[in-house]
Scaffold this active site. Structure first.
Site, PDB file in Angstrom:
ATOM      1  CD  GLU A  74      -2.930  -1.196   2.216  1.00 43.94           C
ATOM      2  OE1 GLU A  74      -2.818  -2.288   2.795  1.00 43.94           O
ATOM      3  OE2 GLU A  74      -3.678  -0.277   2.584  1.00 43.94           O
ATOM      4  CG  ASP A 249     -14.477   3.666 -18.860  1.00 43.45           C
ATOM      5  OD1 ASP A 249     -13.567   2.972 -19.347  1.00 43.45           O
ATOM      6  OD2 ASP A 249     -15.349   3.207 -18.098  1.00 43.45           O
ATOM      7  CE  LYS A 281     -13.872  -4.475 -20.635  1.00 38.96           C
ATOM      8  NZ  LYS A 281     -13.620  -3.654 -19.431  1.00 38.96           N
ATOM      9  NE  ARG A 287     -10.941 -10.353 -15.334  1.00 37.17           N
ATOM     10  CZ  ARG A 287     -11.657 -10.300 -16.446  1.00 37.17           C
ATOM     11  NH1 ARG A 287     -11.347 -11.040 -17.469  1.00 37.17           N
ATOM     12  NH2 ARG A 287     -12.704  -9.524 -16.545  1.00 37.17           N
TER      13      ARG A 287
HETATM   14  N1  DSN Z   1     -17.866  -6.153 -18.210  1.00 39.27           N
HETATM   15  C1  DSN Z   1     -17.309  -5.207 -19.150  1.00 39.27           C
HETATM   16  C2  DSN Z   1     -17.821  -5.428 -20.522  1.00 39.27           C
HETATM   17  O1  DSN Z   1     -18.139  -6.536 -20.834  1.00 39.27           O
HETATM   18  O2  DSN Z   1     -17.890  -4.494 -21.296  1.00 39.27           O
HETATM   19  C3  DSN Z   1     -17.514  -3.819 -18.732  1.00 39.27           C
HETATM   20  O3  DSN Z   1     -17.435  -3.725 -17.361  1.00 39.27           O
END
Ligand code: DSN
Length: 486
Positions: A74, A249, A281, A287
């Site tokens: 932390e 975002d 993503k 993650r």
């Molecule tokens: N769960 C993500 C998505 O599938 O877009 C966003 O939080």
């Protein structure tokens, strides 16, 4: 993947290390080892079209499985609340350095555990930076005991009076962009902007008019299910006109920003005060979450822990550094462009077969298929597709008559299958297979014979036929080539 310099095939040595690792796990809890093996089999054998998923590289995956997981850290680099953080400091500093270089950001914070955490850090940072009050300094952890009841009252009053304007969930925004049941919709007075009812597109004049009337402290741009690019220069103009902080975002499209598919006005980093993202993503990392900010907001973002977060996940920060280093390689630009090109192929494949897409197409990494013309809800379509080995997620369409649970849409993204090496022809074929499944699915009924939004009947033989057609493509583009677990 095999032709991607950043993603070499796995050697027999690595395969053997994975097998050893699974044996170690199995000696404690064999069911977890088995589920881990099965997950690879399932991911290898299905068409993964969930727009928010990808396949991280072996380097990223391996980085997460280490003893960094055991360390508390932390605080911030060089300023920790625990001893012995010298190696975590190296990791966090490298993750931040790669992020700053990759995105051209003034400041990067690699600690958030997820996209939601990143957004919470950003919101609290904006509040801490923008909302003046006698309580502000005392509200830091060190001095929290000095807050009087009057301070708390002032704090509650100030924070409780702030306003946020974000994109509505059914137009493609995210829960954390002020959706009422989410904490972001409770900690702020919130209003939402949608999309044009005719075109499905964002109307900047409408956003500006709402902002002028509502005068938010925070203007949020970004999306989870909007299949188009955003002009962030225009969003910044709107924010500046009303004195708002612009927070973008980019969780979904960070890979397209990193890969320079989104540049100029479509790159949020030069225009926003703060940019939040996930790393797993289209960015294809572990993650986790991250915040990029201008120098002005850096000091308040830097207090993400202890303001909102607990101890950072050091093993995941290490994997973020590895993924960001991968994304700085030229091969990542090729990948990102292919993600966008493939989304175009997928959209064209649907349109040429008469299917309806929200906004009539895409220019990012996802398409939103309106399944109502097939007589189905999103839930029925999602289930029928899963039976045929096509993994998608149901998603609301604007003004969805079926609500957020059953929905009328299916969201499909190209990042994962592009990582496997799928190109134009494969994505056209994917569209064909999806249309075949949906065209062969009828809505079902409840046990009592009433119409149901969940049950469905998929015609005999279709699932097997589609699985066989998918297998032909998947076999040509193996996932983690060289990795043998048996
Ligand atoms: N769960 C993500 C998505 O599938 O877009 C966003 O939080």
């Amino acid at each position: 993947m095999a032709d991607d310099a950043a993603r070499p095939s796995i050697s027999s040595l690595t395969s053997s290390a994975y097998r050893d690792a699974l044996e170690v796990i199995a000696s404690v809890e064999p069911r977890i080892a088995e589920a881990t093996r099965q997950e690879l089999t399932d991911q290898r054998g299905s068409l993964k079209l969930i727009a928010s998923e990808n396949y991280a590289s072996p380097a990223v995956l391996l980085t997460m499985g280490t003893w960094f997981s055991d360390k508390y850290a932390e605080g911030t680099v060089g300023h920790r609340f625990y001893a012995g953080c010298q190696n975590v400091d190296t990791v966090e500093a490298l993750a931040a350095e790669h992020a700053r270089e990759l995105f051209g950001a003034e400041y990067a914070y690699a600690q958030p555990h997820s996209g939601i955490d990143a957004n919470l850090v950003a919101y609290w940072s904006i509040l801490a930076h923008r909302v003046e009050g006698p309580w502000l300094e005392k509200a830091q952890l060190r001095n929290v005991n000095e807050l009087t009841e009057a301070d708390w009252e002032a704090l509650r009053h100030e924070l409780g009076n702030q306003r946020l304007l974000g994109m509505s969930l059914d137009a493609g925004g995210h829960l954390t962009h002020g959706f009422r049941p989410n904490i972001s919709g409770k900690m702020f007075h919130q209003q939402q902007y949608g999309t044009d009812p005719e075109t499905g597109l964002l109307d900047y004049d409408v956003v500006a008019a709402k902002a002028r009337e509502f005068r938010p402290l925070v203007l949020v741009a970004g999306y989870s299910a909007y299949p188009r690019r955003i002009n962030f220069a225009k969003m910044r103009e709107i924010a500046d006109e009303v004195g708002a902080t612009l927070m973008v975002d980019m969780a979904h499209f960070a890979g397209l920003v990193a890969g320079k598919v989104f540049t100029g006005d479509e790159d949020p980093v030069p225009h926003a005060h703060l940019v939040t993202t996930t790393t797993h993503k289209s960015l294809r990392g572990p993650r986790g979450g991250m915040v990029l900010a201008t120098e002005e907001y850096a000091p308040s973002v830097d207090r993400g822990c202890p303001m909102v977060l607990g101890g950072p996940l050091s093993h995941v920060m290490a994997a973020k550094a590895v993924a960001l280093a991968e994304a700085r390689q030229p091969a990542f630009r090729t990948y990102a462009q292919q993600v966008a090109d493939n989304a175009q192929s997928l959209a064209d494949g649907f349109l040429s077969r008469g299917a309806n897409l929200v906004t009539g197409g895409t220019d990012n990494h996802l398409v939103l298929l309106d399944v109502s013309s097939f007589g189905l809800t999103g839930r029925q379509a999602e289930s029928a597709l899963l039976d045929a080995g096509v993994v998608t997620n149901r998603n609301s369409v604007p003004a969805d008559p079926n609500g957020a649970w059953y929905t009328s849409g299916i969201r499909l993204g190209t990042p994962a299958l592009t990582t496997r090496g799928f190109g134009h022809d494969e994505f056209d074929r994917v569209a064909e297979l999806i249309v075949e499944v949906l065209g062969s699915t009828e809505p079902g009924t409840t046990k009592a014979g009433a119409p149901s939004k969940a049950s469905y009947v998929l015609a005999d033989g279709i699932a097997d036929r589609v699985k066989a057609a998918s297998a032909e493509m998947l076999d040509k583009h193996p996932l983690y080539p060289g990795l043998e677990l048996t």
